[in-house]
Design an enzyme around this catalytic site. Structure first.
Site, PDB file in Angstrom:
ATOM      1  N   SER A 183      98.228  65.344  37.752  1.00 53.98           N
ATOM      2  CA  SER A 183      98.657  65.828  39.017  1.00 53.98           C
ATOM      3  C   SER A 183      98.986  64.429  39.603  1.00 53.98           C
ATOM      4  CB  SER A 183      97.761  66.488  39.769  1.00 53.98           C
ATOM      5  OG  SER A 183      97.523  67.985  39.058  1.00 53.98           O
ATOM      6  N   ARG A 201      93.694  77.951  33.765  1.00 52.25           N
ATOM      7  CA  ARG A 201      92.820  77.279  35.194  1.00 52.25           C
ATOM      8  C   ARG A 201      91.864  78.266  35.315  1.00 52.25           C
ATOM      9  NH1 ARG A 201      96.034  75.506  40.187  1.00 52.25           N
ATOM     10  NH2 ARG A 201      96.088  77.885  40.777  1.00 52.25           N
ATOM     11  N   LYS A 260      97.146  76.537  46.943  1.00 52.79           N
ATOM     12  CA  LYS A 260      96.185  75.458  46.687  1.00 52.79           C
ATOM     13  C   LYS A 260      96.226  74.750  48.247  1.00 52.79           C
ATOM     14  CE  LYS A 260      95.980  72.427  43.320  1.00 52.79           C
ATOM     15  NZ  LYS A 260      94.731  72.513  42.792  1.00 52.79           N
TER      16      LYS A 260
END
Length: 216
Positions: A107, A38, A136
């Site tokens: 997700s 990521r 997050k």
């Protein structure tokens, strides 16, 4: 068979100044079964360069490389698959571009995401976030264990949980329906990424063997 047990999501800042590739390799040596690269701030060229090097490293250990969001980067390096969020490229488009045989994870941040995904042949769903996490901050409310149980009842897909996972709650997550645990800082920021991964892997495997036992 896809092994989702211990899924590392990379974050260079969480590596605390240590060599990124060293952290990932140590984690894999400790038992990580899948790695998602990521990178939100790298240029496309730098992202591809990093992905190529990481793919070469992971191939040595037969660990799949998943690219976060960027289908173009996944195609450029022939990665094993991609992980997409609800606001990223639609699943159908990603599947058409990548072709058969590639891993596609999605997700799931709310109940409608779980129900909609039943129409698609996903590799896995990432129930996110399971618990509140500082990593997050742009997500929906945490699912918590009750929400995970609901997701397990509703979904035919393998479920990975991410958000606030560590050795003290990984057993509960597996016992309540998760097929795997995804972590960032629990491994990347640990003094020994290898030992942290090994400790998590043991909890996960114990929970698979004895799902009804407590986490002691």
């Amino acid at each position: 068979m896809l092994n989702l047990e211990l899924y590392l999501v990379t974050d260079e800042a969480s590596c605390l100044g240590r060599d990124f590739f060293w952290v990932v390799e140590e984690a894999v040596k400790g038992g990580v079964t899948m790695v998602q690269l990521r990178e939100k701030s790298l240029s496309t060229r730098a992202f591809i360069d990093r992905a190529k090097r990481l793919k070469s490293l992971l191939e040595t250990y037969n660990v799949p490389l998943i690219i976060n969001d960027r289908v173009d980067v996944a195609l450029a390096v022939d990665a094993d698959g991609v992980h997409i969020g609800q606001s990223d490229m639609p699943f159908q488009t990603a599947h058409r571009l990548l072709g058969e045989g590639k891993i596609i994870g999605l997700s799931a941040e709310k109940q409608t995401d779980i129900l909609e995904a039943e129409h698609w042949n996903l590799s896995y769903l990432a129930v996110s976030p399971l618990f509140a996490t500082p990593t997050k901050t742009d997500t929906e409310m945490p699912w918590e264990l009750e929400g995970l149980q609901w997701a397990r009842q509703q979904s035919r897909h393998p479920l990975v949980v991410i958000g606030g996972l560590h050795t003290d709650n990984a057993h509960e997550a597996i016992s309540n329906g998760a097929n795997g645990i995804a972590v960032v800082s629990a491994i990347c920021s640990a003094p020994s990424p290898r030992e942290a991964a090994a400790a998590l892997k043991k909890v996960i495997q114990d929970a698979i063997l004895w799902p009804a036992s407590n986490n002691t």
